[in-house]
Scaffold this motif. Structure first.
Motif, short mmCIF file in Angstrom:
data_model
loop_
_atom_site.label_atom_id
_atom_site.label_comp_id
_atom_site.label_asym_id
_atom_site.label_seq_id
_atom_site.Cartn_x
_atom_site.Cartn_y
_atom_site.Cartn_z
N GLN A 299 2.03 -1.69 -7.87
CA GLN A 299 1.73 -1.51 -6.46
C GLN A 299 2.78 -2.20 -5.61
O GLN A 299 3.22 -3.31 -5.91
CB GLN A 299 0.35 -2.09 -6.13
N VAL B 205 3.47 -3.17 -1.53
CA VAL B 205 2.84 -3.26 -0.22
C VAL B 205 3.82 -3.81 0.78
O VAL B 205 4.30 -4.95 0.63
CB VAL B 205 1.58 -4.15 -0.27
N TYR C 253 9.95 2.03 3.99
CA TYR C 253 9.32 2.06 2.67
C TYR C 253 10.09 1.18 1.70
O TYR C 253 11.32 1.15 1.69
CB TYR C 253 9.31 3.48 2.11
N TRP D 222 6.84 3.72 -4.85
CA TRP D 222 7.00 3.59 -3.40
C TRP D 222 5.80 2.88 -2.81
O TRP D 222 4.68 3.05 -3.28
CB TRP D 222 7.10 4.96 -2.74
N GLY D 223 6.04 2.11 -1.76
CA GLY D 223 4.95 1.53 -1.01
C GLY D 223 4.41 2.54 -0.02
O GLY D 223 4.89 3.67 0.09
N GLN D 224 3.42 2.11 0.75
CA GLN D 224 2.78 3.01 1.71
C GLN D 224 3.53 3.05 3.05
O GLN D 224 3.27 3.92 3.88
CB GLN D 224 1.33 2.58 1.95
N THR E 229 5.60 0.75 6.39
CA THR E 229 5.23 -0.04 7.57
C THR E 229 6.03 0.49 8.75
O THR E 229 7.22 0.76 8.65
CB THR E 229 5.48 -1.54 7.33
#
Length: 123
Positions: A3, A5, A94, A113-115, A117
């Motif tokens: 994960q 973040v 990302y 990949w992150g979600q 910001t």
């Protein structure tokens, strides 16, 4: 399960600074390159900065001299210090992990990949 973040995005005025963070869980961070990408509405995701496992960095021409990527493998963290922000720097940023740093370029890993910001820069 890996994960990523991201955090630290926000609304700033042109010329101001922001520091983005990417926290990684799992083994992917240790011993692997990482990078930052961004995407603006109507545009493709574009490379911003990459970092090798030994701390070397590569940047997109548009951010050279203004952005600095760094990492702390002991805390599984990667950072992007952004200074002298411009309206064209706005977008969703990302984090990518497990990529390849080679010959001064960073090739992302399509799996990690992150979600994202959001960074907004007002003129």
């Amino acid at each position: 399960q890996v994960q990523l973040v991201e955090s630290g995005g926000g609304l700033v005025q042109a010329g101001e600074s922001l520091r983005l963070s990417c926290g990684a869980s799992g083994k992917v961070f240790r011993g692997n390159a990482m990078g930052w990408y961004r995407q603006s509405p109507g545009k493709q995701r574009e490379f911003v900065a990459g970092m090798s496992t030994d701390g070397r960095a590569v940047y997109a021409d548009s951010v050279k001299g203004r952005f600095t990527v760094s990492g702390d493998s002991t805390r599984n963290m990667m950072y992007l210090q952004m200074s002298s922000l411009k309206p064209e720097d706005a977008g969703v940023y990302y984090c990518n992990a497990g990529g390849i740093y080679h010959s001064g370029t960073y090739l992302p890993n399509a799996r990690f990949w992150g979600q994202g910001t959001q960074v907004t820069v007002s003129s």
